[in-house]
Design a protein around this motif. Structure first.
Motif, PDB file in Angstrom:
ATOM      1  N   LEU A   1      -8.583  24.872  -1.097  1.00  0.00           N
ATOM      2  CA  LEU A   1      -9.207  25.927  -1.881  1.00  0.00           C
ATOM      3  C   LEU A   1      -9.959  26.827  -0.915  1.00  0.00           C
ATOM      4  O   LEU A   1     -10.935  26.410  -0.285  1.00  0.00           O
ATOM      5  N   MET A   2      -9.493  28.039  -0.776  1.00  0.00           N
ATOM      6  CA  MET A   2     -10.061  28.967   0.194  1.00  0.00           C
ATOM      7  C   MET A   2     -10.025  30.360  -0.424  1.00  0.00           C
ATOM      8  O   MET A   2      -9.030  30.730  -1.048  1.00  0.00           O
ATOM      9  N   PRO A   3     -11.080  31.145  -0.306  1.00  0.00           N
ATOM     10  CA  PRO A   3     -11.105  32.447  -0.979  1.00  0.00           C
ATOM     11  C   PRO A   3     -10.031  33.388  -0.465  1.00  0.00           C
ATOM     12  O   PRO A   3      -9.546  33.249   0.666  1.00  0.00           O
ATOM     13  N   THR A   4      -9.635  34.330  -1.314  1.00  0.00           N
ATOM     14  CA  THR A   4      -8.692  35.362  -0.907  1.00  0.00           C
ATOM     15  C   THR A   4      -9.233  36.070   0.330  1.00  0.00           C
ATOM     16  O   THR A   4     -10.397  36.441   0.385  1.00  0.00           O
ATOM     17  N   GLY A   5      -8.372  36.228   1.319  1.00  0.00           N
ATOM     18  CA  GLY A   5      -8.814  36.839   2.566  1.00  0.00           C
ATOM     19  C   GLY A   5      -9.409  35.843   3.540  1.00  0.00           C
ATOM     20  O   GLY A   5      -9.819  36.204   4.644  1.00  0.00           O
ATOM     21  N   GLY A   6      -9.451  34.554   3.141  1.00  0.00           N
ATOM     22  CA  GLY A   6     -10.041  33.532   4.002  1.00  0.00           C
ATOM     23  C   GLY A   6      -9.084  32.942   5.007  1.00  0.00           C
ATOM     24  O   GLY A   6      -9.472  32.097   5.813  1.00  0.00           O
ATOM     25  N   GLY A   7      -7.811  33.353   4.957  1.00  0.00           N
ATOM     26  CA  GLY A   7      -6.854  32.868   5.946  1.00  0.00           C
ATOM     27  C   GLY A   7      -6.056  31.658   5.509  1.00  0.00           C
ATOM     28  O   GLY A   7      -5.711  30.809   6.337  1.00  0.00           O
ATOM     29  N   LYS A   8      -5.731  31.565   4.210  1.00  0.00           N
ATOM     30  CA  LYS A   8      -4.971  30.413   3.712  1.00  0.00           C
ATOM     31  C   LYS A   8      -3.593  30.326   4.362  1.00  0.00           C
ATOM     32  O   LYS A   8      -3.121  29.244   4.687  1.00  0.00           O
ATOM     33  N   SER A   9      -2.931  31.484   4.518  1.00  0.00           N
ATOM     34  CA  SER A   9      -1.547  31.469   5.007  1.00  0.00           C
ATOM     35  C   SER A   9      -1.435  30.816   6.383  1.00  0.00           C
ATOM     36  O   SER A   9      -0.469  30.090   6.661  1.00  0.00           O
TER      37      SER A   9
ATOM     38  N   TRP B   1      -0.607  35.536  16.629  1.00  0.00           N
ATOM     39  CA  TRP B   1      -1.502  36.348  15.804  1.00  0.00           C
ATOM     40  C   TRP B   1      -2.627  37.034  16.587  1.00  0.00           C
ATOM     41  O   TRP B   1      -3.329  37.882  16.052  1.00  0.00           O
ATOM     42  N   GLY B   2      -2.811  36.637  17.836  1.00  0.00           N
ATOM     43  CA  GLY B   2      -3.807  37.299  18.665  1.00  0.00           C
ATOM     44  C   GLY B   2      -5.239  36.897  18.387  1.00  0.00           C
ATOM     45  O   GLY B   2      -6.170  37.651  18.706  1.00  0.00           O
ATOM     46  N   TYR B   3      -5.447  35.692  17.798  1.00  0.00           N
ATOM     47  CA  TYR B   3      -6.798  35.209  17.522  1.00  0.00           C
ATOM     48  C   TYR B   3      -7.144  34.088  18.489  1.00  0.00           C
ATOM     49  O   TYR B   3      -6.327  33.182  18.732  1.00  0.00           O
ATOM     50  N   ASP B   4      -8.356  34.130  19.024  1.00  0.00           N
ATOM     51  CA  ASP B   4      -8.765  33.130  20.016  1.00  0.00           C
ATOM     52  C   ASP B   4      -9.191  31.812  19.388  1.00  0.00           C
ATOM     53  O   ASP B   4      -9.187  30.771  20.053  1.00  0.00           O
ATOM     54  N   GLU B   5      -9.580  31.840  18.125  1.00  0.00           N
ATOM     55  CA  GLU B   5     -10.022  30.608  17.473  1.00  0.00           C
ATOM     56  C   GLU B   5      -9.758  30.681  15.972  1.00  0.00           C
ATOM     57  O   GLU B   5      -9.576  31.769  15.419  1.00  0.00           O
ATOM     58  N   PHE B   6      -9.737  29.515  15.358  1.00  0.00           N
ATOM     59  CA  PHE B   6      -9.533  29.461  13.916  1.00  0.00           C
ATOM     60  C   PHE B   6     -10.801  29.886  13.185  1.00  0.00           C
ATOM     61  O   PHE B   6     -11.910  29.760  13.699  1.00  0.00           O
ATOM     62  N   ARG B   7     -10.610  30.385  11.969  1.00  0.00           N
ATOM     63  CA  ARG B   7     -11.756  30.658  11.101  1.00  0.00           C
ATOM     64  C   ARG B   7     -12.331  29.340  10.611  1.00  0.00           C
ATOM     65  O   ARG B   7     -11.660  28.302  10.648  1.00  0.00           O
ATOM     66  N   PRO B   8     -13.571  29.366  10.114  1.00  0.00           N
ATOM     67  CA  PRO B   8     -14.166  28.135   9.576  1.00  0.00           C
ATOM     68  C   PRO B   8     -13.272  27.502   8.510  1.00  0.00           C
ATOM     69  O   PRO B   8     -12.814  28.174   7.586  1.00  0.00           O
ATOM     70  N   GLY B   9     -12.991  26.223   8.675  1.00  0.00           N
ATOM     71  CA  GLY B   9     -12.194  25.485   7.709  1.00  0.00           C
ATOM     72  C   GLY B   9     -10.710  25.418   8.046  1.00  0.00           C
ATOM     73  O   GLY B   9     -10.014  24.488   7.618  1.00  0.00           O
ATOM     74  N   GLN B  10     -10.205  26.375   8.827  1.00  0.00           N
ATOM     75  CA  GLN B  10      -8.769  26.393   9.105  1.00  0.00           C
ATOM     76  C   GLN B  10      -8.352  25.265  10.048  1.00  0.00           C
ATOM     77  O   GLN B  10      -7.319  24.624   9.830  1.00  0.00           O
ATOM     78  N   ARG B  11      -9.138  25.037  11.077  1.00  0.00           N
ATOM     79  CA  ARG B  11      -8.738  24.065  12.106  1.00  0.00           C
ATOM     80  C   ARG B  11      -8.526  22.677  11.506  1.00  0.00           C
ATOM     81  O   ARG B  11      -7.534  21.995  11.811  1.00  0.00           O
ATOM     82  N   GLU B  12      -9.446  22.254  10.620  1.00  0.00           N
ATOM     83  CA  GLU B  12      -9.342  20.920  10.033  1.00  0.00           C
ATOM     84  C   GLU B  12      -8.067  20.787   9.199  1.00  0.00           C
ATOM     85  O   GLU B  12      -7.386  19.762   9.226  1.00  0.00           O
TER      86      GLU B  12
END
Length: 613
Positions: A47-55, A22-33
């Motif tokens: 529970l994560m807002p739309t556009g927050g990277g749930k997929s 995906w070309g991202y250097d780090e996870f968004r807040p909440g994704q890593r856990e």
């Protein structure tokens, strides 16, 4: 037994997959856990807002765990788009649904059984059949991902009966970790998801529901179609967006009006032929600058990141529905608008629909509670985002980016006005044994000698003409706000006004009534364009538009939506960085290895202004 956290080597592998694919250097807040927990074999409710990277919370673990991740997705179009996006990024993905020919279905099934798929997308109804269950027994499932999990809530806004059967996943494959994901769930809905999907031991990850890039606006409904047209022309020319209407007839009329005004607009509602709906949805997803005019039959799971506005021409039935629908704007994190035109007739119509709806008293009360919360959001004189987030049990501070923050509304002591209106309703009921809609009470208060007033003898009521301090629109605002506060009710098929228990408290002077000032407000100086290129320097905007043109051509050639190639946010960064080599382009967030190899030269040519051919 599953562990709460994955081994360090697996975590490193997950981060490497994020960078490579995906070309991202780090996870968004909440994704890593979430990723660590799922890679380690644990169940999760996210529970994560739309556009927050749930997929990515299940797509990354799918590349780390052995076997194939099975994703339950509610819509065929969503499956196809996500699989297109994954394949474009170099991930082995497939789907099984009714659109496949027999030989295509067989190819996907063979790939799954032989272990040649990283992700397999299925519809919830497929898992009710023994055929799909036997197929999954023949391969190795690494995890189950249940997307749009709020569809399991029977009193929710997007209930899907087939989701109720998904408890079979835990019963038949007890050792396979499951992750249920949604962007919309109150505490009550969350509890229902846990109960119905047998996720009692799952770890819950609750991110903030805030979408700070969305500007929420509620405007008094006057001429809604004209107001919408002004919004599109002044703030969103050429932008992709969604317009929600309550009825199919409204959808058709609004779409026709926008087309007549030179805007590319398409209708979508359940009354259209299925082939027309699919064709219109595909155009919306694959073309740029298309406005979809739709009922709520459209939208669940729409994975289009560059929707710059969502407009409601009718009042949504619940805050959950409103949040879900507005959440389709600005999934790329760039500025977006959530705009709602709201008036007295909306309140009367919704109340009447609840009173005449099917179901028992408990059901109608639940619908009434949903509407009350929506009305409170519309009528608030404080930060609209604070009110919205509070509905999901999240505390927040004033945002500075909604209409009530940017232009704080005036409030006034409307107790006397409320008493005058309630007295009129009371006198019609007690002295005449009659009940009327809002218009008649307003005409009486204003002293209008209309045929209906004089023929009924209402010009002889003691309240006739005592309300000239307000305009017709002002009194209608009082009616609307009293309905919203439960100090007035509408009853029956014709929506006549009726008193409530709270009405008596107001009439006896036991309760103060604070109201928002109803007056035309000048055009906001704080409004800004939500275009993806609005804040870029002129020379960078030129590069950005060249990149968009290149992307459109590349998407058309490959038969995929433009955002599957690159999101607007990535193209913005490319335009700003102006990379001159593949190595420099590879450092831009959102440019993975496969996309760099496939599209790198074309991107560099567009940046340089060369003909990519």
């Amino acid at each position: 037994m599953p562990t709460d956290l994955a081994p360090a080597a697996d975590v490193d592998e997950a981060l490497e997959a994020l960078r490579r694919v995906w070309g991202y250097d780090e996870f968004r807040p909440g994704q890593r856990e979430v990723v660590e927990h799922l890679v380690g074999g644990g169940d999760a409710l996210v529970l994560m807002p739309t556009g927050g990277g749930k997929s990515l919370c299940y797509q990354v673990p799918a590349l780390v765990r052995e076997g194939t991740a099975v994703v339950v997705s509610p819509l065929i179009a969503l499956m196809q788009d996500q699989v297109d996006a994954l394949r474009t990024a170099g991930v082995r993905a497939g789907f099984l649904n009714s659109t496949l020919l027999p030989h295509e279905r067989q190819e996907v099934e063979d790939a799954f059984v032989s272990g040649d798929l990283d992700l397999l997308y299925l519809a919830p109804e497929a898992l009710r059949g023994q055929g799909a269950q036997r197929l999954l027994d023949r391969g190795r499932v690494s995890l189950f991902a249940i997307d749009e999990a709020h569809c399991v809530a029977q009193w929710g806004h997007d209930f899907r009966p087939d989701y109720l059967a998904l408890s079979v996943l835990h019963e038949r494959w007890p050792d396979v970790p499951r992750i249920a994901l949604t962007a919309t769930a109150t505490t009550q809905t969350r509890e229902e998801i846990v109960r119905r999907l047998d996720l009692g031991s799952a770890r819950q990850f609750v991110a903030s529901f805030d979408r700070p890039n969305i500007r929420y606006r509620v405007v008094p409904k006057a001429e809604p179609k004209t107001q919408l047209l002004e919004l599109l022309r002044t703030e969103h020319p050429g932008d992709a967006g969604i317009v929600y209407c309550l009825s199919r007839a409204s959808v058709e009329k609004v779409a026709d009006q926008l087309v007549a005004a030179g805007i590319t607009a398409l209708p979508y509602h359940a009354g259209l032929d299925a082939s027309v709906r699919l064709r219109n949805q595909q155009r919306f997803l694959r073309e740029e600058g298309v406005v979809m005019v739709a009922t709520i039959a459209f939208g669940m799971g729409i994975d289009k990141p560059d929707v710059r506005f969502v407009a409601h021409l009718d009042l949504p039935k619940s805050v959950e529905g409103y949040y879900q629908e507005t959440g389709r704007a600005g999934r790329d994190g760039l500025p977006a608008t959530a705009w709602l035109a709201y008036g007295l007739n909306d309140v009367v119509q919704q109340r009447r629909m609840i009173d005449t709806s099917d179901g028992d008293l408990a059901r109608r009360r639940a619908l009434g509670a949903h509407l009350d919360a929506m009305l409170a959001l519309c009528e608030t004189a404080t930060c609209r985002r604070v009110q919205l987030l509070a509905y999901f049990d999240e505390e927040s501070a004033p945002c500075g980016n909604c209409d009530t923050c940017l232009e704080p509304p005036e409030t006034w002591d409307g107790t006397v006005a409320a008493q005058k209106l309630l007295s009129t309703v009371l006198r019609l009921q007690r002295e005449r044994g009659q009940a009327f809609g809002a218009g008649q009470s307003v005409d009486i208060l204003l002293g209008k000698t209309t045929p209906k007033v004089t023929q009924q003898g209402h010009d002889g009521l003691s309240t006739f003409g005592i309300g000239t301090e307000l305009t017709d629109a002002g009194w209608r605002g009082v009616v609307r706000q009293l309905l919203a506060q439960g100090l007035l009710a509408v009853q029956g098929e014709y929506g006549v006004l009726a008193l409530t228990e709270g009405s008596g408290q107001v009439l006896r002077g036991e309760r103060q009534v604070l109201l928002r000032r109803e007056q035309p407000r000048p055009a906001s100086r704080s409004r800004r364009s939500a275009s993806a290129a609005a804040d870029l320097p002129a020379e960078v905007q030129t590069v950005f538009e060249r990149l968009r043109a290149w992307r459109a051509a590349a998407a058309k050639e490959r038969g995929v939506p433009a955002y599957v190639i690159f999101h607007d946010a990535t193209l913005r960064q490319v335009a700003l960085d102006a990379p001159a080599s593949l190595a420099e382009l590879g450092r831009v967030s959102g440019v993975g290895e496969t996309k760099l190899a496939t599209y790198g030269e074309g991107v560099l040519a567009a940046v340089a202004g060369d003909d990519p051919a």
